[in-house]
Design an enzyme around this catalytic site. Structure first.
Site, short mmCIF file in Angstrom:
data_model
loop_
_atom_site.label_atom_id
_atom_site.label_comp_id
_atom_site.label_asym_id
_atom_site.label_seq_id
_atom_site.Cartn_x
_atom_site.Cartn_y
_atom_site.Cartn_z
N GLU A 49 0.69 -1.24 0.02
CA GLU A 49 -0.08 -0.07 0.09
C GLU A 49 0.75 1.33 0.02
O GLU A 49 0.53 2.32 0.52
CB GLU A 49 -0.86 0.14 1.23
CG GLU A 49 -2.19 -0.96 0.95
CD GLU A 49 -3.38 -0.66 2.08
OE1 GLU A 49 -3.05 0.11 2.70
OE2 GLU A 49 -4.21 -1.76 2.20
N GLY A 50 1.87 1.27 -0.78
CA GLY A 50 2.79 2.44 -0.75
C GLY A 50 3.93 2.20 0.14
O GLY A 50 3.63 2.15 1.27
#
Length: 820
Positions: free
Chosen positions: A498-499
């Site tokens: 997620e990043g």
């Protein structure tokens, strides 16, 4: 001399007005009032009035200000304004500003903070946690899942479907549970305490995925078809966004869909020809419906005039011809279902776009809005739940395990680690409580979600590392009785997904925060982009002079904070927490000042100076986490026994804020301005040291001794004492050890010897024969010895069992790593 004194009074009056953030007209009127007094009772003459009016009227009179000042500033601003990509603009527009706006303001409203309601569970949500949630936790055999099967067993998959674990976000009208974000967080915390595979499997469908996107953007037909099936577990969803060429930079996805006509189920229809290669997709190997993000192209204008609509999201059934799905990745021995998805020239109808053709090109906005919600819940909650379970387990182990005839938890080096574990767990749970309440209040907190994701996953890394150090060989040797090893292996996954955390800290937190949370920067950018000259000038004038007033106010506030050490700042309470509120208020003004100076000096270059941006983000993050920690303490009843945890969390957070400020100033490229900022912000050096040994000793003792404070720290985690519950067995053994110690001391006194706390079963038989203890006490000592040995011993295996596993892995490598 008298003139100088009156001039000084005027300046002080304007400073007070700025500190109180009065309007420009009001501030000038206050200054004029002092001038009048100076004229009547002092020596202020015509020259003084000429100077005063010359300095104030051009800024006070709107027409003069706009034509002679704002117009030139607008022209300059348009030249130096950093270029913003469309994906950046959509990311900024997608989120909302909540408490993060207050802490960026230089003047947080503490009453507003404490008016925000406490997260509460409904009777239905509590029953789910006490019932199905506990039951599935009791079904987990982590060694079987991770080492032998590399998957959840079929009975757990079926249980999750039957009890709608995948449908916590789906509305009841479609058969879902429709739980609050707060309840989802509590569920994931409990699941994460027993198995990362289980929490990941449940978390992803309830985060960014088809269910979330369908409810917000799907057509009525899509909702009616898919949502009941997702709620019933008939469909398993995944969402394919990232790939080998676009991981953290998901906006750069190379995957394309070309609008065209083609054949579908025997008829010619308008559709898309998709080509994509995705990686790292959780649940992909078992998914039956795939959410797919790609860049839509419309070269023939079949949808409209825009030939490059942009990022679009669609739903693709698993049985779509040409879809390659089912292979698996193997993420660091944490075998949740995760794998690649490929497609080459796959044709699907245009109606497969989530929301239908009208949503073509709006996928990035959809993703940013939903991701900001999911990032507040899934990973932060899993991290907080893991930290809570680990904190209790490590405290218990440190009290049970002895070296040098004393519990290892009584050694000061171990106490330091126990304090970090407990203090971080306390802070992390406070952050998730508050953040999920924001989601339930309707916020889409993009900046807060980035803070939560980065800091809580990083703190979990510190918690598990410290816990491994305390456990030593117990944590290192994998086996059915190791409750740490797999978590230790899996922590980097949450850091990466997620990043990546490097990106989140260096670019996202402050990059979005400066735009979204600053009260004037985004307004200036928007005003500068208005085409109508008059409208643009008026909007820019209002924004830029609001910004100037904001900057002046925070300069005054920072100087006053530095000179008084925050002694005269406001706080909602007068107890031991008052100092923390006052310091946070001062650091809020510091952040606003440093931000404005940085933007003014560096302009668009600040975007590229990632380490400076990261340090400003660290200040913002510290302010947020400090606020949530104080909120948690208040919600729990401001209990004295929780003060060691509060002090540790707050002092560590404030120390980190000061470190970020100091490092920022030490590395600011314009040394003269850096020196001036240092004088205004931290002229006398640090105000807050790290937590004292006394505070850390209190936390270490808390983790090793059952109490209401310890129970609050681990509240909501699965600690059942039934057979097979490793954490529950630790808790029972801790109770038994503490109950046995007085009996053991009586035996030692009888024998007139300082005996080691070992072989308690043998000692029990001897003492019983000598009538030093009774049968119940002997039984307790025998039980304690069995539990003590289970706690300190590690697993071992037949050589053939390990060789079989190694040979299997070697065969996989020879096949090119293509095991299913």
């Amino acid at each position: 001399m008298a003139d100088f004194i009156w001039f000084l009074l005027v300046v002080l009056t304007l400073a007070v007005a700025s500190y109180q953030r009065t309007s420009l007209v009001t501030a000038v009127a206050m200054g004029a009032g002092v001038m009048i007094l100076g004229t009547l009772f002092g020596d202020i003459g015509l020259l003084g009035w000429v100077v005063f009016l010359a300095l104030t009227l051009p800024f006070t009179l709107a027409n003069i200000r706009q034509q002679h000042i704002s117009k030139k500033l607008l022209a300059f601003y348009r030249k130096v304004m950093p270029e913003m990509s469309s994906t950046e603009q959509e990311a900024i527009d997608a989120g909302t500003v909540w408490w993060d706006g207050d802490i960026f303001s230089g003047k947080p409203d503490w009453d507003k903070l404490h008016r925000i309601p406490k997260g509460r569970l409904t009777a239905e949500e509590q029953a789910f946690l006490d019932g199905p949630c506990d039951e599935v936790c009791s079904m987990v055999d982590e060694w079987q899942i991770n080492h032998k099967d590399q998957d959840l067993p079929p009975e757990i998959w079926q249980f999750l479907k039957e009890h709608k674990f995948f449908a916590m976000i789906i509305k009841k009208e479609y058969g879902g549970l429709e739980f609050s974000a707060y309840a989802q967080s509590r569920v994931l915390q409990k699941l994460a305490g027993v198995s990362a595979v289980l929490s990941s499997t449940v978390g992803v469908p309830n985060s960014l995925g088809p269910g979330e996107l369908l409810q917000h953007y799907g057509t009525k037909e899509q909702q009616d078809h898919y949502l009941p099936r997702l709620a019933a577990g008939e469909e398993i969803p995944c969402f394919a966004l990232t790939g080998p060429e676009a991981g953290s930079d998901a906006g750069a996805i190379p995957d394309v869909g070309v609008v065209c006509k083609g054949e579908w189920e025997g008829e010619e229809v308008l559709g898309m020809r998709l080509t994509f290669s995705k990686r790292y997709i959780t649940l992909a190997p078992v998914a039956t419906v795939i959410g797919l993000a790609f860049k839509l192209q419309d070269p023939d204008g079949l949808l409209g005039d825009d030939k490059e609509p942009g990022i679009t999201c669609a739903l693709i059934p698993r049985d779509t011809k040409g879809l390659e799905i089912g292979r698996r990745h193997f993420p660091l021995n944490t075998p949740f279902q995760n794998g690649p998805i490929k497609g080459e020239e796959i044709f699907v109808p245009i109606d497969f776009i989530i929301g239908g053709p009208k949503m073509a090109g709006r996928g990035w906005r959809m993703l940013m809005e939903c991701l900001s919600v999911g990032r507040c819940i899934t990973l932060p909650s899993s991290a907080a739940g893991g930290a809570k379970s680990v904190s209790l387990a490590t405290g218990a182990y440190a009290r049970i395990r002895r070296q040098f005839r004393m519990p290892v938890g009584h050694m000061e080096g171990v106490e330091e680690m126990l304090a970090r574990i407990g203090g971080n767990a306390y802070l992390m749970d406070g952050v998730t409580r508050f953040s999920t309440v924001g989601v339930d209040l309707g916020e889409k907190p993009s900046v807060i979600s980035a803070i939560c994701k980065y800091h809580l996953t990083e703190k979990m890394r510190q918690v598990i590392n410290d816990s491994m150090d305390v456990h030593g060989g117990k944590g290192v040797m994998l086996g059915p009785n190791n409750y740490l090893g797999r978590g230790y292996q899996g922590v980097p996954i949450s850091i990466t997904v997620e990043g990546a955390n490097i990106l989140t800290r260096n670019m996202m937190i402050f990059g979005q925060g400066a735009m979204r949370c600053h009260p004037f920067v985004l307004k200036e950018i928007q005003a500068a982009s208005i085409e109508d000259k008059k409208e643009a000038l008026q909007a820019f004038d209002k924004a830029v002079f609001g910004h100037i007033g904001f900057a002046v106010a925070n300069t005054v506030r920072s100087i006053w904070f530095s000179l008084t050490n925050g002694a005269f700042s406001s706080a909602p309470f007068t107890d031991e927490t008052a100092r923390y509120y006052k310091l946070l208020q001062g650091y809020s003004a510091n952040l606003a000042l440093l931000t404005d100076v940085s933007m003014g000096v560096l302009g668009g270059d600040l975007k590229r100076r990632e380490r400076l941006s990261a340090r400003l983000g660290d200040i913002l993050s510290g302010l947020y986490m400090g606020s949530t920690t104080l909120k948690r303490f208040d919600e729990d009843g401001r209990l004295k026994e929780d003060l060691p945890l509060l002090h540790w969390a707050m002092q560590t957070t404030l120390h980190d804020i000061e470190t970020a400020i100091d490092d920022f100033l030490a590395n600011f490229p314009n040394r003269a301005i850096a020196a001036a900022m240092r004088v205004m912000v931290i002229p006398f050096g640090r105000r807050i040291g790290k937590p004292s040994d006394k505070t850390e000793h209190a936390i270490a003792q808390m983790l090793q001794t059952p109490s209401t404070a310890r129970s609050r720290l681990g509240y909501g985690q699965y600690l059942s004492r039934e057979d097979g519950s490793l954490f529950g067995d630790l808790e029972q053994t801790l109770d038994d050890v503490l109950a046995s110690e007085p009996i053991f001391e009586r035996i030692c006194k009888h024998k007139k010897a300082k005996l080691p706390f070992t072989r308690l079963d043998v000692l029990a038989d001897e003492a019983l024969a000598e009538e030093v203890i009774n049968e119940d006490e002997a039984a307790l000592l025998r039980k304690t010895e069995a539990g003590r040995l289970r706690t300190i011993n590690v697993d071992d295996f037949d050589h053939e069992e390990l060789v079989a596993k190694i040979n299997s892995s070697t065969a996989t490598k020879k096949r090119g790593g293509k095991a299913a």
